[in-house]
Design an enzyme around this catalytic site. Sequence first.
Site, PDB file in Angstrom:
ATOM      1  N   PHE A 288       0.822  -1.209   0.000  1.00 12.57           N
ATOM      2  CA  PHE A 288       0.000   0.000   0.000  1.00 12.57           C
ATOM      3  C   PHE A 288       0.854   1.255   0.000  1.00 12.57           C
ATOM      4  O   PHE A 288       1.801   1.368   0.786  1.00 12.57           O
ATOM      5  CB  PHE A 288      -0.869   0.059   1.263  1.00 12.57           C
ATOM      6  CG  PHE A 288      -1.966  -0.959   1.322  1.00 12.57           C
ATOM      7  CD1 PHE A 288      -3.225  -0.691   0.800  1.00 12.57           C
ATOM      8  CD2 PHE A 288      -1.739  -2.190   1.930  1.00 12.57           C
ATOM      9  CE1 PHE A 288      -4.236  -1.631   0.880  1.00 12.57           C
ATOM     10  CE2 PHE A 288      -2.759  -3.138   2.016  1.00 12.57           C
ATOM     11  CZ  PHE A 288      -4.010  -2.856   1.475  1.00 12.57           C
ATOM     12  N   ASP A 289       0.483   2.199  -0.855  1.00 15.85           N
ATOM     13  CA  ASP A 289       0.952   3.559  -0.666  1.00 15.85           C
ATOM     14  C   ASP A 289       0.272   4.034   0.623  1.00 15.85           C
ATOM     15  O   ASP A 289      -0.675   3.402   1.092  1.00 15.85           O
ATOM     16  CB  ASP A 289       0.529   4.406  -1.874  1.00 15.85           C
ATOM     17  CG  ASP A 289       0.845   5.869  -1.670  1.00 15.85           C
ATOM     18  OD1 ASP A 289       2.006   6.183  -1.372  1.00 15.85           O
ATOM     19  OD2 ASP A 289      -0.078   6.701  -1.781  1.00 15.85           O
ATOM     20  N   PHE A 290       0.714   5.146   1.180  1.00 19.20           N
ATOM     21  CA  PHE A 290       0.122   5.582   2.449  1.00 19.20           C
ATOM     22  C   PHE A 290      -0.755   6.826   2.297  1.00 19.20           C
ATOM     23  O   PHE A 290      -1.965   6.765   2.389  1.00 19.20           O
ATOM     24  CB  PHE A 290       1.222   5.800   3.490  1.00 19.20           C
ATOM     25  CG  PHE A 290       0.676   6.011   4.863  1.00 19.20           C
ATOM     26  CD1 PHE A 290      -0.112   5.043   5.465  1.00 19.20           C
ATOM     27  CD2 PHE A 290       0.936   7.179   5.564  1.00 19.20           C
ATOM     28  CE1 PHE A 290      -0.642   5.234   6.730  1.00 19.20           C
ATOM     29  CE2 PHE A 290       0.419   7.382   6.834  1.00 19.20           C
ATOM     30  CZ  PHE A 290      -0.370   6.406   7.417  1.00 19.20           C
TER      31      PHE A 290
ATOM     32  N   ASP B  13      -2.934   5.868  -4.866  1.00 19.21           N
ATOM     33  CA  ASP B  13      -3.842   6.915  -5.336  1.00 19.21           C
ATOM     34  C   ASP B  13      -3.221   7.771  -6.435  1.00 19.21           C
ATOM     35  O   ASP B  13      -3.811   8.756  -6.854  1.00 19.21           O
ATOM     36  CB  ASP B  13      -4.228   7.829  -4.161  1.00 19.21           C
ATOM     37  CG  ASP B  13      -3.055   8.636  -3.638  1.00 19.21           C
ATOM     38  OD1 ASP B  13      -3.206   9.854  -3.428  1.00 19.21           O
ATOM     39  OD2 ASP B  13      -1.969   8.070  -3.449  1.00 19.21           O
TER      40      ASP B  13
END
Length: 213
Positions: free
Chosen positions: A8-10, A163
């Site tokens: 995951f990106d954060f 995102d």
Amino acid sequence: MQMKALLFDFDGTLLDTNELIIQTFMHVLEERFPGQYSPKDCIKFIGPSLKETFEQITPNEVDEMIEKYRQWNHEHHDELITEFDGVLPTLEKLKEQGVRMAIVSTKRRDTIKKGLELMGATSFFEFLIGIDDVNHVKPHPEPVLLAIEKLGVAKEDVMMIGDNYHDIEAGKNAGVKTAGVAWSIKGEEFLKQYQPNYILQHMTDLLQIVKES
């Protein structure tokens, strides 16, 4: 056979830091270039590393601007962040199902840790990869490849979720599946241009995707 690992990106993916980032950029840019930038202008700075952004805006003052950014951002972090809907319950279910998870971000590790602690999400992730762990940030594949190496899983069992186009491109460059999140501040249509394998309309979509993959 379900997917084994999710990266995951954060910012903007698990934690809504958009308002924090925009206000921080507005603070440092307004001081340096009064009246020249609007909050809308700052949206394009979400995603790239601070170094990359300030090299374009103030090439002779990169370190100074990064320091000012980090100081204001740190001071206002807790008051300006919010959680995206469904993130924590979904992470909990994924963990229960034995899916392995890690964070791959362009932020510093201490800032990621701060956000995870505030969310109460630290225990869901095996490790974090931040800007201080790599020589090249996303969209370069290095951070994703490092995460795969640490997990010790096959590329076909991994998905990168984010995102921004940096996340999707980094995943593709590393040879893993990719997913964009429809709640990205840049919009679902923007992400679709980069042809991720999936677009998540809601965090819970992951539960089905993991089962089917």
